[in-house]
Design an enzyme around this catalytic site. Structure first.
Site, mmCIF file in Angstrom:
data_model
loop_
_atom_site.group_PDB
_atom_site.id
_atom_site.type_symbol
_atom_site.label_atom_id
_atom_site.label_comp_id
_atom_site.label_asym_id
_atom_site.label_seq_id
_atom_site.Cartn_x
_atom_site.Cartn_y
_atom_site.Cartn_z
ATOM 1 N N CYS A 6 0.834 -1.209 0.000
ATOM 2 C CA CYS A 6 0.000 0.000 0.000
ATOM 3 C C CYS A 6 0.868 1.259 0.000
ATOM 4 C CB CYS A 6 -0.921 -0.015 1.216
ATOM 5 S SG CYS A 6 -1.832 1.515 1.439
ATOM 6 N N CYS A 9 0.459 3.334 3.171
ATOM 7 C CA CYS A 9 1.178 2.760 4.318
ATOM 8 C C CYS A 9 2.669 3.081 4.202
ATOM 9 C CB CYS A 9 0.943 1.255 4.406
ATOM 10 S SG CYS A 9 -0.670 0.809 5.100
ATOM 11 N N ASP A 32 -1.540 16.181 -1.475
ATOM 12 C CA ASP A 32 -1.792 15.300 -2.617
ATOM 13 C C ASP A 32 -0.753 15.584 -3.700
ATOM 14 O OD1 ASP A 32 -4.582 13.687 -3.740
ATOM 15 O OD2 ASP A 32 -3.057 14.291 -5.201
ATOM 16 N N ASN A 89 -13.809 8.936 -1.708
ATOM 17 C CA ASN A 89 -14.223 8.051 -2.790
ATOM 18 C C ASN A 89 -14.194 6.613 -2.292
ATOM 19 O OD1 ASN A 89 -14.394 10.206 -4.656
ATOM 20 N ND2 ASN A 89 -12.199 10.114 -5.007
ATOM 21 N N GLY A 95 -14.635 5.874 -7.870
ATOM 22 C CA GLY A 95 -13.396 6.439 -8.415
ATOM 23 C C GLY A 95 -12.220 6.351 -7.466
ATOM 24 N N HIS A 102 -9.077 7.365 2.561
ATOM 25 C CA HIS A 102 -8.508 8.715 2.654
ATOM 26 C C HIS A 102 -9.572 9.765 2.431
ATOM 27 C CE1 HIS A 102 -7.982 7.121 -1.425
ATOM 28 N NE2 HIS A 102 -8.211 8.347 -1.853
ATOM 29 N N HIS A 104 -10.122 13.552 1.142
ATOM 30 C CA HIS A 104 -9.553 14.681 0.392
ATOM 31 C C HIS A 104 -10.055 15.987 1.033
ATOM 32 C CE1 HIS A 104 -8.450 12.369 -3.387
ATOM 33 N NE2 HIS A 104 -9.371 11.542 -2.906
HETATM 34 P P1 5GP Z 1 -8.624 8.481 -4.918
HETATM 35 O O1 5GP Z 1 -8.874 8.624 -6.394
HETATM 36 O O2 5GP Z 1 -8.198 7.097 -4.537
HETATM 37 O O3 5GP Z 1 -9.764 9.001 -4.076
HETATM 38 O O4 5GP Z 1 -7.432 9.479 -4.599
HETATM 39 C C1 5GP Z 1 -6.103 9.083 -4.527
HETATM 40 C C2 5GP Z 1 -5.297 10.339 -4.431
HETATM 41 O O5 5GP Z 1 -3.982 9.997 -4.011
HETATM 42 C C3 5GP Z 1 -5.180 11.111 -5.743
HETATM 43 O O6 5GP Z 1 -5.668 12.435 -5.569
HETATM 44 C C4 5GP Z 1 -3.681 11.066 -6.041
HETATM 45 O O7 5GP Z 1 -3.214 12.263 -6.625
HETATM 46 C C5 5GP Z 1 -3.081 10.816 -4.687
HETATM 47 N N1 5GP Z 1 -1.816 10.067 -4.713
HETATM 48 C C6 5GP Z 1 -1.585 8.913 -5.385
HETATM 49 N N2 5GP Z 1 -0.330 8.487 -5.167
HETATM 50 C C7 5GP Z 1 0.247 9.400 -4.327
HETATM 51 C C8 5GP Z 1 1.549 9.497 -3.745
HETATM 52 O O8 5GP Z 1 2.438 8.676 -3.956
HETATM 53 N N3 5GP Z 1 1.776 10.568 -2.944
HETATM 54 C C9 5GP Z 1 0.823 11.513 -2.703
HETATM 55 N N4 5GP Z 1 1.160 12.531 -1.889
HETATM 56 N N5 5GP Z 1 -0.413 11.442 -3.229
HETATM 57 C C10 5GP Z 1 -0.705 10.405 -4.039
HETATM 58 ZN ZN ZN Z 2 -2.398 1.208 3.646
#
Ligand code: 5GP
Ligand code: ZN
Length: 116
Positions: A6, A9, A32, A89, A95, A102, A104
């Site tokens: 993950c 994690c 993000d 999400n 999505g 998490h 946002h």
């Molecule tokens: P989801 O679409 O799962 O709700 O959002 C995942 C979020 O994690 C996205 O906004 C993406 O930009 C962010 N994200 C993905 N990988 C990383 C990472 O390695 N570091 C950071 N800081 N954000 C990440």
């Molecule tokens: Zn995790």
């Protein structure tokens, strides 16, 4: 998905870098990597819970903390007065790309009705 694989994690364990804006023993918040607004912070529990549908009586005690931390960050970022949005999400149709729950925290501009 196993927590060893993950990405969030790994951020918690500082195995991959991130810009941390808040941390305590229960939750962590970081910028993000692909912000959709001037303020875009992800707030997550340190426990690996994949998504909203995995929440239960035992593992959900961190939830109020998320909103208190969001308030703190909104204050630090100067968006508390103007407001912001908190989005979670869940699953494929929701999505969700990263399977570690998490929240946002998005703001710093007038957000469109459909964002994320
Ligand atoms: P989801 O679409 O799962 O709700 O959002 C995942 C979020 O994690 C996205 O906004 C993406 O930009 C962010 N994200 C993905 N990988 C990383 C990472 O390695 N570091 C950071 N800081 N954000 C990440
Ligand atoms: Zn995790």
């Amino acid at each position: 998905m196993k927590k060893e694989d993950c990405i969030f994690c790994k951020i918690i364990n500082k195995e991959i870098p991130s810009t941390i804006v808040y941390e305590d023993d229960e939750v962590i918040a970081f910028e993000d990597i692909n912000p959709i607004a001037p303020v875009h912070v992800l707030i997550i529990p340190k426990e690996h819970i994949e998504m909203v549908t995995e929440l239960n009586e035992e593992n959900s005690k961190f939830l109020p903390k998320i909103y208190l931390v969001a308030n703190k960050i909104a204050e630090i970022k100067g968006i508390k007065e103007k407001g912001f949005r908190i989005i979670v999400n869940c699953g494929e149709d929701g999505g969700q790309e990263v399977h570690h729950i998490h929240f946002h925290l998005i703001g710093g501009k007038k957000l469109p009705v459909n964002v994320l």
